[in-house]
Motif scaffolding. Structure first.
Motif, PDB file in Angstrom:
ATOM      1  N   VAL A   1      29.360  40.656  32.689  1.00  0.00           N
ATOM      2  CA  VAL A   1      30.722  41.021  33.078  1.00  0.00           C
ATOM      3  C   VAL A   1      31.183  40.257  34.320  1.00  0.00           C
ATOM      4  O   VAL A   1      32.386  40.112  34.553  1.00  0.00           O
ATOM      5  CB  VAL A   1      30.844  42.541  33.329  1.00  0.00           C
ATOM      6  CG1 VAL A   1      30.615  43.309  32.043  1.00  0.00           C
ATOM      7  CG2 VAL A   1      29.890  42.996  34.416  1.00  0.00           C
ATOM      8  N   THR A   2      30.252  39.772  35.115  1.00  0.00           N
ATOM      9  CA  THR A   2      30.607  39.038  36.334  1.00  0.00           C
ATOM     10  C   THR A   2      30.472  37.526  36.150  1.00  0.00           C
ATOM     11  O   THR A   2      30.481  36.781  37.130  1.00  0.00           O
ATOM     12  CB  THR A   2      29.722  39.491  37.507  1.00  0.00           C
ATOM     13  OG1 THR A   2      28.337  39.398  37.132  1.00  0.00           O
ATOM     14  CG2 THR A   2      30.037  40.920  37.909  1.00  0.00           C
ATOM     15  N   LEU A   3      30.378  37.080  34.896  1.00  0.00           N
ATOM     16  CA  LEU A   3      30.275  35.647  34.633  1.00  0.00           C
ATOM     17  C   LEU A   3      31.495  34.897  35.166  1.00  0.00           C
ATOM     18  O   LEU A   3      31.367  33.802  35.725  1.00  0.00           O
ATOM     19  CB  LEU A   3      30.142  35.412  33.127  1.00  0.00           C
ATOM     20  CG  LEU A   3      30.177  33.954  32.651  1.00  0.00           C
ATOM     21  CD1 LEU A   3      28.993  33.185  33.191  1.00  0.00           C
ATOM     22  CD2 LEU A   3      30.218  33.878  31.134  1.00  0.00           C
ATOM     23  N   GLY A   4      32.689  35.468  35.001  1.00  0.00           N
ATOM     24  CA  GLY A   4      33.912  34.808  35.425  1.00  0.00           C
ATOM     25  C   GLY A   4      33.978  34.552  36.916  1.00  0.00           C
ATOM     26  O   GLY A   4      34.111  33.406  37.354  1.00  0.00           O
TER      27      GLY A   4
ATOM     28  N   LEU B   1      37.175  38.895  41.593  1.00  0.00           N
ATOM     29  CA  LEU B   1      36.609  39.917  40.716  1.00  0.00           C
ATOM     30  C   LEU B   1      37.662  40.520  39.788  1.00  0.00           C
ATOM     31  O   LEU B   1      37.396  40.740  38.600  1.00  0.00           O
ATOM     32  CB  LEU B   1      35.961  41.030  41.550  1.00  0.00           C
ATOM     33  CG  LEU B   1      34.566  40.742  42.109  1.00  0.00           C
ATOM     34  CD1 LEU B   1      34.162  41.836  43.084  1.00  0.00           C
ATOM     35  CD2 LEU B   1      33.547  40.626  40.983  1.00  0.00           C
ATOM     36  N   LYS B   2      38.857  40.769  40.307  1.00  0.00           N
ATOM     37  CA  LYS B   2      39.873  41.487  39.540  1.00  0.00           C
ATOM     38  C   LYS B   2      40.268  40.755  38.262  1.00  0.00           C
ATOM     39  O   LYS B   2      40.347  41.362  37.183  1.00  0.00           O
ATOM     40  CB  LYS B   2      41.110  41.719  40.413  1.00  0.00           C
ATOM     41  CG  LYS B   2      42.204  42.510  39.723  1.00  0.00           C
ATOM     42  CD  LYS B   2      43.380  42.760  40.662  1.00  0.00           C
ATOM     43  CE  LYS B   2      44.478  43.542  39.955  1.00  0.00           C
ATOM     44  NZ  LYS B   2      45.643  43.803  40.865  1.00  0.00           N
TER      45      LYS B   2
ATOM     46  N   GLY C   1      38.686  37.682  37.369  1.00  0.00           N
ATOM     47  CA  GLY C   1      37.516  36.975  36.859  1.00  0.00           C
ATOM     48  C   GLY C   1      36.701  37.772  35.854  1.00  0.00           C
ATOM     49  O   GLY C   1      36.174  37.213  34.890  1.00  0.00           O
ATOM     50  N   ILE C   2      36.616  39.089  36.057  1.00  0.00           N
ATOM     51  CA  ILE C   2      35.830  39.910  35.127  1.00  0.00           C
ATOM     52  C   ILE C   2      36.452  39.919  33.732  1.00  0.00           C
ATOM     53  O   ILE C   2      35.769  39.613  32.743  1.00  0.00           O
ATOM     54  CB  ILE C   2      35.650  41.339  35.684  1.00  0.00           C
ATOM     55  CG1 ILE C   2      34.657  41.305  36.849  1.00  0.00           C
ATOM     56  CG2 ILE C   2      35.164  42.289  34.593  1.00  0.00           C
ATOM     57  CD1 ILE C   2      34.432  42.654  37.507  1.00  0.00           C
ATOM     58  N   PRO C   3      37.745  40.260  33.579  1.00  0.00           N
ATOM     59  CA  PRO C   3      38.320  40.199  32.220  1.00  0.00           C
ATOM     60  C   PRO C   3      38.336  38.787  31.654  1.00  0.00           C
ATOM     61  O   PRO C   3      38.172  38.600  30.445  1.00  0.00           O
ATOM     62  CB  PRO C   3      39.740  40.746  32.400  1.00  0.00           C
ATOM     63  CG  PRO C   3      40.027  40.673  33.855  1.00  0.00           C
ATOM     64  CD  PRO C   3      38.715  40.830  34.541  1.00  0.00           C
ATOM     65  N   LEU C   4      38.512  37.786  32.507  1.00  0.00           N
ATOM     66  CA  LEU C   4      38.514  36.408  32.022  1.00  0.00           C
ATOM     67  C   LEU C   4      37.145  36.025  31.471  1.00  0.00           C
ATOM     68  O   LEU C   4      37.037  35.394  30.414  1.00  0.00           O
ATOM     69  CB  LEU C   4      38.899  35.460  33.160  1.00  0.00           C
ATOM     70  CG  LEU C   4      39.150  34.000  32.779  1.00  0.00           C
ATOM     71  CD1 LEU C   4      40.354  33.901  31.844  1.00  0.00           C
ATOM     72  CD2 LEU C   4      39.377  33.163  34.031  1.00  0.00           C
ATOM     73  N   GLY C   5      36.077  36.437  32.157  1.00  0.00           N
ATOM     74  CA  GLY C   5      34.735  36.166  31.663  1.00  0.00           C
ATOM     75  C   GLY C   5      34.437  36.886  30.364  1.00  0.00           C
ATOM     76  O   GLY C   5      33.797  36.341  29.463  1.00  0.00           O
ATOM     77  N   LEU C   6      34.929  38.125  30.253  1.00  0.00           N
ATOM     78  CA  LEU C   6      34.721  38.883  29.017  1.00  0.00           C
ATOM     79  C   LEU C   6      35.476  38.253  27.851  1.00  0.00           C
ATOM     80  O   LEU C   6      34.984  38.244  26.720  1.00  0.00           O
ATOM     81  CB  LEU C   6      35.162  40.332  29.217  1.00  0.00           C
ATOM     82  CG  LEU C   6      34.316  41.159  30.195  1.00  0.00           C
ATOM     83  CD1 LEU C   6      34.914  42.546  30.380  1.00  0.00           C
ATOM     84  CD2 LEU C   6      32.876  41.251  29.710  1.00  0.00           C
TER      85      LEU C   6
ATOM     86  N   LEU D   1      41.404  29.549  38.444  1.00  0.00           N
ATOM     87  CA  LEU D   1      41.405  30.879  39.048  1.00  0.00           C
ATOM     88  C   LEU D   1      40.875  30.824  40.470  1.00  0.00           C
ATOM     89  O   LEU D   1      41.403  31.478  41.373  1.00  0.00           O
ATOM     90  CB  LEU D   1      40.558  31.837  38.206  1.00  0.00           C
ATOM     91  CG  LEU D   1      40.314  33.233  38.800  1.00  0.00           C
ATOM     92  CD1 LEU D   1      41.635  33.965  38.988  1.00  0.00           C
ATOM     93  CD2 LEU D   1      39.371  34.034  37.914  1.00  0.00           C
ATOM     94  N   GLY D   2      39.831  30.034  40.691  1.00  0.00           N
ATOM     95  CA  GLY D   2      39.229  29.960  42.018  1.00  0.00           C
ATOM     96  C   GLY D   2      40.111  29.271  43.040  1.00  0.00           C
ATOM     97  O   GLY D   2      39.999  29.552  44.238  1.00  0.00           O
ATOM     98  N   GLY D   3      40.986  28.363  42.594  1.00  0.00           N
ATOM     99  CA  GLY D   3      41.767  27.594  43.541  1.00  0.00           C
ATOM    100  C   GLY D   3      43.225  27.973  43.662  1.00  0.00           C
ATOM    101  O   GLY D   3      43.886  27.561  44.613  1.00  0.00           O
ATOM    102  N   PHE D   4      43.746  28.758  42.690  1.00  0.00           N
ATOM    103  CA  PHE D   4      45.176  29.042  42.676  1.00  0.00           C
ATOM    104  C   PHE D   4      45.450  30.518  42.417  1.00  0.00           C
ATOM    105  O   PHE D   4      44.578  31.240  41.931  1.00  0.00           O
ATOM    106  CB  PHE D   4      45.871  28.198  41.602  1.00  0.00           C
ATOM    107  CG  PHE D   4      45.678  26.722  41.777  1.00  0.00           C
ATOM    108  CD1 PHE D   4      46.473  26.007  42.658  1.00  0.00           C
ATOM    109  CD2 PHE D   4      44.690  26.052  41.065  1.00  0.00           C
ATOM    110  CE1 PHE D   4      46.295  24.648  42.819  1.00  0.00           C
ATOM    111  CE2 PHE D   4      44.511  24.690  41.218  1.00  0.00           C
ATOM    112  CZ  PHE D   4      45.311  23.984  42.100  1.00  0.00           C
ATOM    113  N   GLU D   5      46.665  30.922  42.739  1.00  0.00           N
ATOM    114  CA  GLU D   5      47.095  32.310  42.540  1.00  0.00           C
ATOM    115  C   GLU D   5      47.883  32.417  41.239  1.00  0.00           C
ATOM    116  O   GLU D   5      49.040  31.980  41.161  1.00  0.00           O
ATOM    117  CB  GLU D   5      47.966  32.770  43.713  1.00  0.00           C
ATOM    118  CG  GLU D   5      47.228  32.857  45.041  1.00  0.00           C
ATOM    119  CD  GLU D   5      46.321  34.077  45.125  1.00  0.00           C
ATOM    120  OE1 GLU D   5      46.339  34.892  44.170  1.00  0.00           O
ATOM    121  OE2 GLU D   5      45.613  34.214  46.126  1.00  0.00           O
TER     122      GLU D   5
END
Length: 208
Positions: free
Chosen positions: A33-36, A69-70, A72-77, A129-133
């Protein structure tokens, strides 16, 4: 020789960062679940710090992990669900081929091509996701647009990812540094792509 800023020690420090960050990514991705957010953190830390020879990569990794986390979690799933679905369809197609259905060859090749493209598109998800809003729908839409607009780079990113996974599959020892190395290679493609977008079209970078 003992100057920490000389080439030797900077190289040793970069290797240490790559190995350490790869293990951090592995541990934080293990729950799935935390892959993203873990993938976001890996890309940000190696592209902005390790690759440029700057300190603070591990601090940046955990800061980015918390920040993303907010979404990234659904994105990873979503990434895991799409990948699992296509691979399941590929397995069904293969079973049909085994039973003598010649049409299943075309279905299998189409699914593999779609999966290859999907992997390339995912390579935009986590760095963006890591670099932009962006919100999740905006992120998915923009990543798809980038993957189509820069198709050669998308295929290159997909190839790097597939080769990394296959390398780790055949030799588990490679997991000590392959994730970090793959993120660094991906950064050369992605930074060039991001720079092509004008400030008016691109969101502000996330604060450090």
């Amino acid at each position: 020789m003992f100057n920490p800023q000389n080439g030797l020690w900077r190289t040793v420090s970069a290797i240490g960062d790559i190995i350490g960050l790869s293990f951090c990514w592995l541990l934080l991705s293990f729950p799935i679940v935390t892959l993203g957010p873990a993938s976001c953190a890996l890309y940000i830390s190696v592209s902005r710090y390790t690759r440029k020879g700057e300190t603070g990569a591990f601090k940046a990794f955990f800061r980015s992990f918390r920040q993303n986390l907010k979404i990234g979690i659904p994105l990873g799933l979503i990434a895991v669900a799409f990948s699992a679905f296509i691979l399941w369809c590929c397995w069904i197609s293969f079973q049909m081929i085994q039973s003598g259905n010649s049409f299943a060859y075309a279905v299998l090749y189409g699914l593999l091509a779609a999966f290859f493209f999907l992997i390339g598109m995912m390579c935009y998800w986590f760095p963006t996701l890591g670099g932009f809003e962006y919100s999740l729908p905006e992120l998915l839409k923009i990543s798809f647009s980038l993957s189509v607009a820069h198709l050669p780079s998308t295929l290159a990113l997909s190839t790097v990812t597939v080769l990394s996974v296959l390398g780790i599959w055949y030799n588990w020892c490679l997991i000590a540094f392959v994730p970090g190395c793959a993120a660094i290679v991906a950064s050369f493609f992605l930074e060039r792509i991001y720079k092509k977008h004008s400030p008016a079209e691109s969101p502000d970078n996330k604060t450090e």
